[in-house]
Scaffold this motif. Sequence first.
Motif, PDB file in Angstrom:
ATOM      1  N   GLY A  66       0.788  -1.230   0.000  1.00  0.00           N
ATOM      2  CA  GLY A  66       0.000   0.000   0.000  1.00  0.00           C
ATOM      3  C   GLY A  66       0.814   1.271   0.000  1.00  0.00           C
ATOM      4  N   ILE A  67       2.037   1.231  -0.526  1.00  0.00           N
ATOM      5  CA  ILE A  67       2.870   2.437  -0.583  1.00  0.00           C
ATOM      6  C   ILE A  67       2.414   3.281  -1.774  1.00  0.00           C
ATOM      7  CG2 ILE A  67       5.207   3.361  -0.641  1.00  0.00           C
ATOM      8  CD1 ILE A  67       4.506   1.503   1.760  1.00  0.00           C
ATOM      9  N   PRO A  68       1.917   4.485  -1.555  1.00  0.00           N
ATOM     10  CA  PRO A  68       1.383   5.313  -2.657  1.00  0.00           C
ATOM     11  C   PRO A  68       2.482   6.071  -3.394  1.00  0.00           C
ATOM     12  CG  PRO A  68       1.082   6.458  -0.593  1.00  0.00           C
ATOM     13  CD  PRO A  68       1.754   5.148  -0.243  1.00  0.00           C
ATOM     14  N   VAL A  69       3.221   5.362  -4.219  1.00  0.00           N
ATOM     15  CA  VAL A  69       4.339   5.984  -4.941  1.00  0.00           C
ATOM     16  C   VAL A  69       3.828   7.153  -5.786  1.00  0.00           C
ATOM     17  CG1 VAL A  69       6.073   5.592  -6.725  1.00  0.00           C
ATOM     18  CG2 VAL A  69       5.653   3.844  -4.968  1.00  0.00           C
ATOM     19  N   SER A  70       4.484   8.309  -5.630  1.00  0.00           N
ATOM     20  CA  SER A  70       4.042   9.521  -6.336  1.00  0.00           C
ATOM     21  C   SER A  70       4.675   9.665  -7.705  1.00  0.00           C
ATOM     22  CB  SER A  70       4.360  10.768  -5.494  1.00  0.00           C
ATOM     23  OG  SER A  70       3.716  10.693  -4.246  1.00  0.00           O
ATOM     24  N   ARG A  71       5.972   9.315  -7.798  1.00  0.00           N
ATOM     25  CA  ARG A  71       6.707   9.487  -9.056  1.00  0.00           C
ATOM     26  C   ARG A  71       7.500   8.217  -9.326  1.00  0.00           C
ATOM     27  NH1 ARG A  71       7.809  14.046  -6.010  1.00  0.00           N
ATOM     28  NH2 ARG A  71       6.953  16.037  -6.781  1.00  0.00           N
ATOM     29  N   CYS A  72       7.576   7.842 -10.589  1.00  0.00           N
ATOM     30  CA  CYS A  72       8.357   6.658 -10.926  1.00  0.00           C
ATOM     31  C   CYS A  72       8.861   6.753 -12.362  1.00  0.00           C
ATOM     32  CB  CYS A  72       7.543   5.383 -10.725  1.00  0.00           C
ATOM     33  SG  CYS A  72       6.033   5.277 -11.708  1.00  0.00           S
ATOM     34  N   TRP A  73       9.853   5.921 -12.645  1.00  0.00           N
ATOM     35  CA  TRP A  73      10.378   5.756 -14.012  1.00  0.00           C
ATOM     36  C   TRP A  73      10.466   4.267 -14.274  1.00  0.00           C
ATOM     37  CZ3 TRP A  73      11.902   9.465 -17.678  1.00  0.00           C
ATOM     38  CH2 TRP A  73      12.493   8.955 -18.836  1.00  0.00           C
ATOM     39  N   ASP A  74       9.725   3.814 -15.249  1.00  0.00           N
ATOM     40  CA  ASP A  74       9.684   2.406 -15.615  1.00  0.00           C
ATOM     41  C   ASP A  74      10.564   2.215 -16.850  1.00  0.00           C
ATOM     42  OD1 ASP A  74       8.664  -0.069 -16.967  1.00  0.00           O
ATOM     43  OD2 ASP A  74       7.278  -0.068 -15.262  1.00  0.00           O
ATOM     44  N   VAL A  75      11.682   1.520 -16.681  1.00  0.00           N
ATOM     45  CA  VAL A  75      12.636   1.350 -17.775  1.00  0.00           C
ATOM     46  C   VAL A  75      11.988   0.640 -18.962  1.00  0.00           C
ATOM     47  CG1 VAL A  75      14.765   0.175 -18.466  1.00  0.00           C
ATOM     48  CG2 VAL A  75      14.682   1.445 -16.301  1.00  0.00           C
ATOM     49  N   ALA A  76      11.159  -0.369 -18.685  1.00  0.00           N
ATOM     50  CA  ALA A  76      10.521  -1.110 -19.775  1.00  0.00           C
ATOM     51  C   ALA A  76       9.587  -0.216 -20.581  1.00  0.00           C
ATOM     52  CB  ALA A  76       9.752  -2.299 -19.217  1.00  0.00           C
ATOM     53  N   GLU A  77       8.785   0.608 -19.910  1.00  0.00           N
ATOM     54  CA  GLU A  77       7.852   1.473 -20.638  1.00  0.00           C
ATOM     55  C   GLU A  77       8.594   2.562 -21.413  1.00  0.00           C
ATOM     56  OE1 GLU A  77       4.830   0.625 -21.072  1.00  0.00           O
ATOM     57  OE2 GLU A  77       4.980  -1.005 -19.613  1.00  0.00           O
ATOM     58  N   ALA A  78       9.641   3.096 -20.834  1.00  0.00           N
ATOM     59  CA  ALA A  78      10.433   4.087 -21.565  1.00  0.00           C
ATOM     60  C   ALA A  78      11.065   3.460 -22.803  1.00  0.00           C
ATOM     61  CB  ALA A  78      11.512   4.669 -20.654  1.00  0.00           C
ATOM     62  N   HIS A  79      11.496   2.207 -22.676  1.00  0.00           N
ATOM     63  CA  HIS A  79      12.070   1.500 -23.829  1.00  0.00           C
ATOM     64  C   HIS A  79      11.016   1.321 -24.928  1.00  0.00           C
ATOM     65  CE1 HIS A  79      14.433  -1.387 -26.128  1.00  0.00           C
ATOM     66  NE2 HIS A  79      13.376  -2.190 -26.125  1.00  0.00           N
ATOM     67  N   ARG A  80       9.790   0.991 -24.534  1.00  0.00           N
ATOM     68  CA  ARG A  80       8.733   0.807 -25.540  1.00  0.00           C
ATOM     69  C   ARG A  80       8.434   2.103 -26.274  1.00  0.00           C
ATOM     70  NH1 ARG A  80       6.325  -2.772 -21.155  1.00  0.00           N
ATOM     71  NH2 ARG A  80       6.868  -4.874 -21.885  1.00  0.00           N
ATOM     72  N   LEU A  81       8.572   3.225 -25.591  1.00  0.00           N
ATOM     73  CA  LEU A  81       8.423   4.505 -26.277  1.00  0.00           C
ATOM     74  C   LEU A  81       9.537   4.702 -27.291  1.00  0.00           C
ATOM     75  CD1 LEU A  81       7.513   6.976 -23.380  1.00  0.00           C
ATOM     76  CD2 LEU A  81       6.070   6.440 -25.337  1.00  0.00           C
ATOM     77  N   LEU A  82      10.767   4.432 -26.852  1.00  0.00           N
ATOM     78  CA  LEU A  82      11.927   4.680 -27.706  1.00  0.00           C
ATOM     79  C   LEU A  82      12.001   3.730 -28.892  1.00  0.00           C
ATOM     80  CD1 LEU A  82      14.744   5.289 -25.071  1.00  0.00           C
ATOM     81  CD2 LEU A  82      14.132   6.857 -26.918  1.00  0.00           C
ATOM     82  N   ARG A  83      11.738   2.464 -28.626  1.00  0.00           N
ATOM     83  CA  ARG A  83      12.010   1.413 -29.613  1.00  0.00           C
ATOM     84  C   ARG A  83      10.767   0.924 -30.326  1.00  0.00           C
ATOM     85  NH1 ARG A  83      16.223  -0.588 -32.638  1.00  0.00           N
ATOM     86  NH2 ARG A  83      15.976  -2.817 -32.991  1.00  0.00           N
ATOM     87  N   GLY A  84       9.594   1.095 -29.701  1.00  0.00           N
ATOM     88  CA  GLY A  84       8.377   0.565 -30.277  1.00  0.00           C
ATOM     89  C   GLY A  84       8.216  -0.908 -29.974  1.00  0.00           C
ATOM     90  N   GLY A  85       7.031  -1.438 -30.229  1.00  0.00           N
ATOM     91  CA  GLY A  85       6.786  -2.855 -30.009  1.00  0.00           C
ATOM     92  C   GLY A  85       6.576  -3.189 -28.548  1.00  0.00           C
ATOM     93  N   TRP A  86       6.629  -4.495 -28.243  1.00  0.00           N
ATOM     94  CA  TRP A  86       6.311  -4.975 -26.909  1.00  0.00           C
ATOM     95  C   TRP A  86       7.546  -5.435 -26.138  1.00  0.00           C
ATOM     96  CZ3 TRP A  86       3.303  -5.025 -22.936  1.00  0.00           C
ATOM     97  CH2 TRP A  86       3.426  -6.036 -21.977  1.00  0.00           C
ATOM     98  N   GLU A  87       8.472  -6.125 -26.793  1.00  0.00           N
ATOM     99  CA  GLU A  87       9.623  -6.694 -26.094  1.00  0.00           C
ATOM    100  C   GLU A  87      10.422  -5.607 -25.387  1.00  0.00           C
ATOM    101  OE1 GLU A  87      10.392  -9.842 -25.593  1.00  0.00           O
ATOM    102  OE2 GLU A  87       8.583 -10.454 -26.663  1.00  0.00           O
TER     103      GLU A  87
END
Length: 566
Positions: A66-87
């Motif tokens: 139940g820790i209400p994290v306010s800010r985060c950076w998800d490496v996988a999601e940032a990669h999907r933005l940069l590279r496209g696709g799912w992997e």
Amino acid sequence: MPVQPVAFVTSPGGRAAVVGGGVRVVAPAEEAVAVAAELERGAAERPVRFVWWAAATDAHLLVAHGIPVSRCWDVAEAHRLLRGGWEATPQQAWAVAHGLDPAGVPEARRGDLFDFDAADDGPAPGSVVRPDGHLAAEAGTAQWAPDDEALVAWALAALECARLQQERLAEVGDRAVGAAHSESAAALLCVELARDGLPLDRATAESLIAAAAGPRPADEDEARRTRARRDAAVLRHVPGRESTDLRNPAQVKELLAAVGVDVPNTRKGVLEPYRGTHAVVEALLEWRKAERIATTYGYGWLDAHVGPDDRLRGTWTACDGAAGRMTAQNGLHNLPTELRPAVAAHPGHVLVRADLGQIEPRVLAVVSGDRAFADATRADDLYAPVASRLGVERSVAKVAVLAAMYGQRSGAAGEALKGLERAYPVAMSFLDEAYAAGVRRRPLRTFGGRLLRLDEVLVGAPPQDAAGWDAARGRFARNAVIQGSAAELFKAWAATVRATTRDLGARIVLCLHDELLVHVPEEHAAEAVARVERALTDSARRWAQPSAVRFVADTSVVRRWSEAKG
């Protein structure tokens, strides 16, 4: 005050590392969560942004506590933005962030005779980076057993990868870093959605299933008899064809042809126009609804996926790997309309339902920069001023706008499109350019910077069909650049709602394309509505700037999902 990046990473052995912001702790999960919670509590004075390789693997501990994290950076999601696709494995994200050839990403050892990876190719003790610059193949996998030093190195690698991703996204454009923030928040929300579940009235669900598919069968023999009765309600309209298997599309097509309904396939959309042609068509369409509930959303589904707390749960993902829309399993994203009355607030709570209005055409106004089209978004109903400008009925204007985004150019839509091209040339040219990129397999980016890899869409066409597949790829590109941008706005909105309604005891329980359901204590319903609407204004202003496009939402307070309009 600058935001301090703090890595929170886990290992299969039940340990976690918290590194950054003046902290370096490796401890059992419970202790590491306590350290992270203390950092989050102090974020008002010393703001932090938690960094992890992927929320699904690293953030679940914080979410479970139940820790209400306010800010985060998800490496996988940032990669999907940069590279496209799912992997988006850590190894792939690391390679792209460092400018390494993704094809050189090492494969994890399989422990058999076909392992050719020499031992000296691996990282040095206490490191996770190989001599060739790639991440160790085993790092982060279920088989990995790092010591404390290696787990700290894993956390430091996440921080380094996030830093490089931010630099590369900044090169993509001003909005891309902001998109990574909201995509990361959406990935965290997905873990929370899986934890919280969608509130369900089990008794109502049972009665709705019974109404469509019959009472709960005692055994398989009774289930077969129920199926036979359901089939008989259709087949009684075609005497002499009682042996037709309604679950066999070829046989159903043959049955329809025998009564003069000649169709290319038996899909619902194809059959709808023939409802009045023969009674069997109406019966067949009703049968399909009942059959879907019986087979996909029947008693087995209810027993498997609705917990003892009357919550429907399934896995959520923040990106579908194509245009970037959120997805969910176990019926959360495609629950039949007939079962919506079963989605009900728990005692003492209500559902705040908010649905974005005409989001894709409004997004088109933003991403194309068409000022004339942006003017139309000031109206609650965008299609009304478009119709006035074109001199046509509202229904025609709507067909034209949707056809433009989905690539339909024949019939009435084609005629209306000519008017759109004259009235809104900037918006129409934007869509035409996207289509051309799809035909040529050139990559595109959404408004927020997500790469759309059109060279990977509809590949492998036979030479004789290449032209048709190119056209289909063009239509995909035309819509994906709008749909993907709309998904970015939706997730930014959802992340803002998550952050601004938590103190009310509110929880987002469903994200369905352009629609949010928020479960909130009844006494806070009015305030939750105000904050949901304010969140749209604020997130749209940040996302769309400097555009003056107006976004609207239909927001209501209901006890059951089915009570919402639209």
